[in-house]
Design a protein around this motif. Structure first.
Motif, PDB file in Angstrom:
ATOM      1  N   ARG A  69       0.831  -1.198   0.000  1.00 56.19           N
ATOM      2  CA  ARG A  69       0.000   0.000   0.000  1.00 56.19           C
ATOM      3  C   ARG A  69       0.869   1.252   0.000  1.00 56.19           C
ATOM      4  O   ARG A  69       1.946   1.291   0.598  1.00 56.19           O
ATOM      5  CB  ARG A  69      -0.910   0.033   1.230  1.00 56.19           C
ATOM      6  CG  ARG A  69      -1.867   1.226   1.225  1.00 56.19           C
ATOM      7  CD  ARG A  69      -2.906   1.133   2.300  1.00 56.19           C
ATOM      8  NE  ARG A  69      -2.367   1.359   3.636  1.00 56.19           N
ATOM      9  CZ  ARG A  69      -3.120   1.577   4.711  1.00 56.19           C
ATOM     10  NH1 ARG A  69      -4.442   1.558   4.615  1.00 56.19           N
ATOM     11  NH2 ARG A  69      -2.561   1.766   5.873  1.00 56.19           N
ATOM     12  N   ALA A  70       0.407   2.280  -0.714  1.00 54.77           N
ATOM     13  CA  ALA A  70       1.015   3.609  -0.674  1.00 54.77           C
ATOM     14  C   ALA A  70      -0.074   4.603  -0.281  1.00 54.77           C
ATOM     15  O   ALA A  70      -1.160   4.603  -0.871  1.00 54.77           O
ATOM     16  CB  ALA A  70       1.619   3.977  -2.021  1.00 54.77           C
ATOM     17  N   LYS A  71       0.231   5.450   0.696  1.00 52.55           N
ATOM     18  CA  LYS A  71      -0.771   6.362   1.222  1.00 52.55           C
ATOM     19  C   LYS A  71      -0.190   7.773   1.316  1.00 52.55           C
ATOM     20  O   LYS A  71       0.915   7.975   1.829  1.00 52.55           O
ATOM     21  CB  LYS A  71      -1.220   5.902   2.614  1.00 52.55           C
ATOM     22  CG  LYS A  71      -2.292   6.780   3.241  1.00 52.55           C
ATOM     23  CD  LYS A  71      -2.663   6.251   4.616  1.00 52.55           C
ATOM     24  CE  LYS A  71      -3.731   7.125   5.266  1.00 52.55           C
ATOM     25  NZ  LYS A  71      -4.086   6.623   6.626  1.00 52.55           N
ATOM     26  N   LEU A  72      -0.928   8.751   0.818  1.00 56.02           N
ATOM     27  CA  LEU A  72      -0.504  10.143   0.868  1.00 56.02           C
ATOM     28  C   LEU A  72      -0.687  10.687   2.295  1.00 56.02           C
ATOM     29  O   LEU A  72      -1.786  10.670   2.835  1.00 56.02           O
ATOM     30  CB  LEU A  72      -1.319  10.979  -0.121  1.00 56.02           C
ATOM     31  CG  LEU A  72      -0.998  12.473  -0.163  1.00 56.02           C
ATOM     32  CD1 LEU A  72       0.446  12.705  -0.577  1.00 56.02           C
ATOM     33  CD2 LEU A  72      -1.946  13.189  -1.117  1.00 56.02           C
ATOM     34  N   LEU A  73       0.443  11.168   2.904  1.00 56.95           N
ATOM     35  CA  LEU A  73       0.383  11.719   4.251  1.00 56.95           C
ATOM     36  C   LEU A  73       0.294  13.238   4.238  1.00 56.95           C
ATOM     37  O   LEU A  73      -0.516  13.830   4.954  1.00 56.95           O
ATOM     38  CB  LEU A  73       1.619  11.290   5.060  1.00 56.95           C
ATOM     39  CG  LEU A  73       1.787   9.792   5.319  1.00 56.95           C
ATOM     40  CD1 LEU A  73       3.037   9.552   6.162  1.00 56.95           C
ATOM     41  CD2 LEU A  73       0.563   9.208   6.006  1.00 56.95           C
ATOM     42  N   GLU A  74       1.175  13.879   3.444  1.00 56.86           N
ATOM     43  CA  GLU A  74       1.204  15.338   3.392  1.00 56.86           C
ATOM     44  C   GLU A  74       1.416  15.792   1.957  1.00 56.86           C
ATOM     45  O   GLU A  74       2.071  15.101   1.167  1.00 56.86           O
ATOM     46  CB  GLU A  74       2.329  15.896   4.279  1.00 56.86           C
ATOM     47  CG  GLU A  74       2.196  15.537   5.746  1.00 56.86           C
ATOM     48  CD  GLU A  74       3.373  16.020   6.571  1.00 56.86           C
ATOM     49  OE1 GLU A  74       4.183  16.813   6.023  1.00 56.86           O
ATOM     50  OE2 GLU A  74       3.492  15.618   7.733  1.00 56.86           O
ATOM     51  N   GLU A  75       0.864  16.955   1.622  1.00 55.26           N
ATOM     52  CA  GLU A  75       0.995  17.494   0.265  1.00 55.26           C
ATOM     53  C   GLU A  75       1.476  18.936   0.341  1.00 55.26           C
ATOM     54  O   GLU A  75       0.946  19.740   1.112  1.00 55.26           O
ATOM     55  CB  GLU A  75      -0.338  17.414  -0.466  1.00 55.26           C
ATOM     56  CG  GLU A  75      -0.252  17.842  -1.926  1.00 55.26           C
ATOM     57  CD  GLU A  75      -1.530  17.566  -2.686  1.00 55.26           C
ATOM     58  OE1 GLU A  75      -1.577  17.876  -3.899  1.00 55.26           O
ATOM     59  OE2 GLU A  75      -2.492  17.045  -2.062  1.00 55.26           O
ATOM     60  N   TYR A  76       2.521  19.240  -0.431  1.00 53.26           N
ATOM     61  CA  TYR A  76       3.081  20.586  -0.482  1.00 53.26           C
ATOM     62  C   TYR A  76       2.910  21.120  -1.902  1.00 53.26           C
ATOM     63  O   TYR A  76       2.290  20.485  -2.750  1.00 53.26           O
ATOM     64  CB  TYR A  76       4.554  20.565  -0.078  1.00 53.26           C
ATOM     65  CG  TYR A  76       4.788  19.895   1.262  1.00 53.26           C
ATOM     66  CD1 TYR A  76       4.681  20.604   2.452  1.00 53.26           C
ATOM     67  CD2 TYR A  76       5.108  18.545   1.324  1.00 53.26           C
ATOM     68  CE1 TYR A  76       4.884  19.993   3.678  1.00 53.26           C
ATOM     69  CE2 TYR A  76       5.326  17.915   2.548  1.00 53.26           C
ATOM     70  CZ  TYR A  76       5.210  18.634   3.715  1.00 53.26           C
ATOM     71  OH  TYR A  76       5.404  18.025   4.918  1.00 53.26           O
ATOM     72  N   ASP A  77       3.470  22.295  -2.167  1.00 54.43           N
ATOM     73  CA  ASP A  77       3.310  22.908  -3.490  1.00 54.43           C
ATOM     74  C   ASP A  77       3.891  22.035  -4.594  1.00 54.43           C
ATOM     75  O   ASP A  77       3.290  21.865  -5.659  1.00 54.43           O
ATOM     76  CB  ASP A  77       3.977  24.295  -3.509  1.00 54.43           C
ATOM     77  CG  ASP A  77       3.250  25.286  -2.618  1.00 54.43           C
ATOM     78  OD1 ASP A  77       2.061  25.045  -2.337  1.00 54.43           O
ATOM     79  OD2 ASP A  77       3.875  26.273  -2.201  1.00 54.43           O
ATOM     80  N   ASP A  78       5.105  21.497  -4.353  1.00 55.38           N
ATOM     81  CA  ASP A  78       5.768  20.722  -5.404  1.00 55.38           C
ATOM     82  C   ASP A  78       6.274  19.376  -4.911  1.00 55.38           C
ATOM     83  O   ASP A  78       7.134  18.760  -5.529  1.00 55.38           O
ATOM     84  CB  ASP A  78       6.942  21.517  -5.976  1.00 55.38           C
ATOM     85  CG  ASP A  78       7.960  21.891  -4.907  1.00 55.38           C
ATOM     86  OD1 ASP A  78       7.659  21.692  -3.710  1.00 55.38           O
ATOM     87  OD2 ASP A  78       9.053  22.381  -5.263  1.00 55.38           O
ATOM     88  N   ALA A  79       5.770  18.908  -3.759  1.00 54.73           N
ATOM     89  CA  ALA A  79       6.253  17.636  -3.207  1.00 54.73           C
ATOM     90  C   ALA A  79       5.154  16.957  -2.402  1.00 54.73           C
ATOM     91  O   ALA A  79       4.160  17.580  -1.994  1.00 54.73           O
ATOM     92  CB  ALA A  79       7.485  17.870  -2.331  1.00 54.73           C
ATOM     93  N   LEU A  80       5.354  15.658  -2.211  1.00 52.09           N
ATOM     94  CA  LEU A  80       4.423  14.838  -1.441  1.00 52.09           C
ATOM     95  C   LEU A  80       5.196  14.009  -0.429  1.00 52.09           C
ATOM     96  O   LEU A  80       6.326  13.580  -0.699  1.00 52.09           O
ATOM     97  CB  LEU A  80       3.642  13.887  -2.350  1.00 52.09           C
ATOM     98  CG  LEU A  80       2.852  14.471  -3.516  1.00 52.09           C
ATOM     99  CD1 LEU A  80       2.324  13.347  -4.386  1.00 52.09           C
ATOM    100  CD2 LEU A  80       1.715  15.333  -3.004  1.00 52.09           C
TER     101      LEU A  80
END
Length: 638
Positions: A393-404
């Motif tokens: 599994r891959a899960k998005l934790l945080e999102e920035y302007d140009d990075a994850l």
């Protein structure tokens, strides 16, 4: 085996002779009639039977020739593979002899089974004087203060009792002349199957470190009463000593890198021959032998993985591992990992599932290292799980302007891990249970490498587990967002080129520059089997001469060759093409691919700087070789 093959070939020949005699006797009897033609007309069936016997005879003789030839080829290739294995064992012994650290082996009674020259020199003994002797009586019979140290309280031999790894740096060993020296040592258990069979002891003299430590303690005590001018002098002296120690450490680090590079090269070269000959023999032997060849191939791949892990760990520790930056689709990485796991599962009752939660389709980072980290976790999960589910599994934790910031997980339903083992689990050569190294075939490097890779990607790694309840290994990574357009679906021709050669590549001419006869034989067999025309050169000078005389479509160039190495040969070929006004476009632009056992990043850079187009590492995987060649070969137009 050879006797059985000879008997089989003799039986085939004898059978052929008997059939020949029967046919000749039948024909003689038939020809004895007064009017053969009239008889033939009246009895056409006899002529048909006679011709049938002749055809059977001819087919049997051809079959005998083919069988005998295949048997002889099989024997030759098996002898070559056995020779390569012996060469690999000899190289391993040379590497053991070349290391500066003392290494010795013990059986379950504490008897020395082997010791390398560095260890014998450190102890002041000859190697043959130590082998076969109880080691405790010779080098660990007393403590630092001279009081006796019994076998029962000896911490070196604790490994023989509990089957665990023990490391200490507060004891002394004794030399032949009666003097002692402080040591740092690690005692690691050795198993035959699941049964303990002894231990490997690795130790080194730390006298210089102890001396500096003692001086620092004394200096600290003197600082309380020392005048300022004397204090400055002592500090300068200490700084000088520290600088010298740092220089020695840097020299030792460079020596370690050179040793690892040489070890990799010397082991990869015979491995390339073993893998190549093994795969050439597959499909032309009996089913039992086919299975044996697959086991050889699996064992060699395990050794190759171990070598690659050691090189990766060395590069990480020395700060030389640099991450690449390119666009990739995370779904493609998950699909590739899943495909590889299906090959490893075998007869296990396992299901593999994947889930990508809120992840953009196109990311930027190092897809190779990301795949390596994920695969290390996934392979471990398969090893320690007999049935159930492997969940990726891959899960998005945080999102920035140009990075994850993404969390990657591999969850299994396997044996689980005891809580007290978890803190050390990500250290190199550590496992939850020492016996698992031998039962499940792992050296404990994959988790350490994954943790380091996660840190290089501005993340961290960890595990959640309970005995009998399975485990969840995870790591986080900071990846860039890509603004590139998702690539269109590939054409059938592009997909074929990634996995092999196209029909339009058949008949193209390749020059193979390789000084190792067995590796040359394997490469020629692979390339000619794919429909290519192959010329060979045994050294760089011959490669230069042949490339000048013939317009090749591609050159495969080994690096280490006599008379002229592959790098110099490439420079000469490029220089000749540039200097010659009459040189054709084919000569000037001919692709030159390195095919070598030198796999460090500086080796790749040296190849590119010399004028080579790409790099194929040994041992050569046929799919990798063909896909790389296909990228550079021109297509013949109808």
């Amino acid at each position: 085996m050879k006797t059985n093959l000879n008997i089989g070939s003799h039986l085939i020949v004898a059978f052929s002779v008997i059939i020949l005699l029967l046919v000749l006797l039948g024909l003689a009897a038939f020809m004895s009639t007064e009017n053969v033609v009239e008889t033939a007309r009246q009895t056409p069936v006899l002529l048909f039977i006679g011709m049938l016997w002749l055809l059977i005879l001819i087919a049997n003789i051809v079959l005998a020739i083919v069988v005998i030839r295949n048997i002889n080829n099989g024997i030759t290739r098996r002898k070559q593979a056995e020779g390569s294995l012996r060469e690999s064992e000899s190289l391993n012994r040379q590497i053991l002899d070349a290391t500066n650290e003392a290494i010795c082996g013990l059986d379950m009674q504490g008897t020395t089974t082997f010791i390398n020259p560095a260890g014998a020199r450190m102890l002041g003994w000859e190697t043959q004087e130590l082998v076969g002797k109880i080691q405790h009586k010779l080098l660990h019979h007393s403590k630092a203060d001279g009081s006796p140290c019994s076998f029962e309280e000896c911490r070196v031999y604790a490994t023989l009792k509990d089957g665990k790894v023990h490391s200490h740096e507060d004891e002394v060993f004794w030399r032949k002349d009666g003097s002692s020296f402080p040591v740092e040592y690690t005692s690691t258990p050795v198993f035959e199957g699941e049964e303990p069979a002894g231990a490997i002891l690795v130790f080194r003299d730390i006298s210089a470190h102890v001396q500096i430590r003692t001086q620092l303690i004394k200096l600290t005590e003197r600082l309380q009463v020392m005048p300022k001018n004397l204090l400055v002098a002592q500090v300068e002296k200490l700084n000088k000593q520290l600088a010298e120690s740092r220089n020695h450490a840097e020299i030792a680090s460079r020596s370690k890198s050179v040793l690892l590079a040489n070890m990799s090269y010397e082991i990869r070269t015979p491995l390339n021959a073993i893998i190549g000959l093994t795969r050439l023999m597959q499909g032309s032997v009996r089913p039992k032998q086919e299975q044996q060849l697959k086991k050889i191939d699996a064992s060699v791949q395990h050794l190759l993985t171990f070598i690659n892990d050691i090189l990766d760990l060395s590069k990480i520790e020395s700060g030389k591992l640099v991450l690449e930056q390119s666009e990739f689709q995370l779904s493609t990485i998950f699909d590739d990992v899943r495909s590889l796991l299906k090959e490893l599962i075998g007869s296990k009752d396992l299901i593999i599932t994947t889930d990508l939660i809120k992840i953009p389709q196109l990311l930027r980072g190092d897809p190779g290292r990301l795949s390596q980290a994920l695969l290390n976790y996934a392979v471990n999960a398969v090893k320690f799980t007999e049935e159930g589910t492997i969940f990726l599994r891959a899960k998005l934790l945080e999102e920035y302007d140009d990075a994850l910031l993404i969390r990657f997980e591999v969850r299994d339903t396997g044996i689980g891990i005891e809580p007290e083992k978890i803190p050390d689990l990500f250290d190199a050569f550590e496992q939850s249970n020492v016996t698992s190294t031998h039962r499940y075939g792992s050296a404990g490097l994959g988790l350490a490498i994954t943790r380091h890779l996660a840190q290089l990607m501005d993340g961290e790694a960890g595990v959640e587990s309970e005995p009998g309840q399975g485990s969840t290994f995870w790591f986080t990574a900071r990846l860039g967002l890509s603004e590139a357009v998702i690539p269109a679906a590939r054409s059938a021709e592009e997909m074929a080129t990634e996995t092999g050669l196209l029909p339009g590549h058949r008949g193209l001419r390749i020059l193979l520059a390789e000084d190792n006869a067995i590796n040359s034989e394997v490469a020629v067999a692979l390339l000619t089997g794919a429909g290519l025309v192959v010329d060979t050169a045994e050294n760089g000078r011959e490669a230069v001469e042949k490339s000048h005389a013939t317009a090749y479509d591609l050159i495969l160039m080994d690096i280490h060759m006599p008379e002229m190495d592959g790098l110099e040969a490439t420079r000469v070929i490029r220089a000749m093409a540039s200097a010659s006004a009459s040189a054709s476009a084919t000569h000037k632009d001919i692709p030159i691919l390195a095919m070598t056992a030198n796999v460090l990043s500086e080796d790749r850079l040296a190849c590119l700087n010399a004028g080579m187009n790409e790099f194929v590492a040994k041992p050569v995987e046929p799919d990798t070789l063909f896909s790389t060649i296909a990228k550079w070969l021109p297509l013949e137009q109808d």
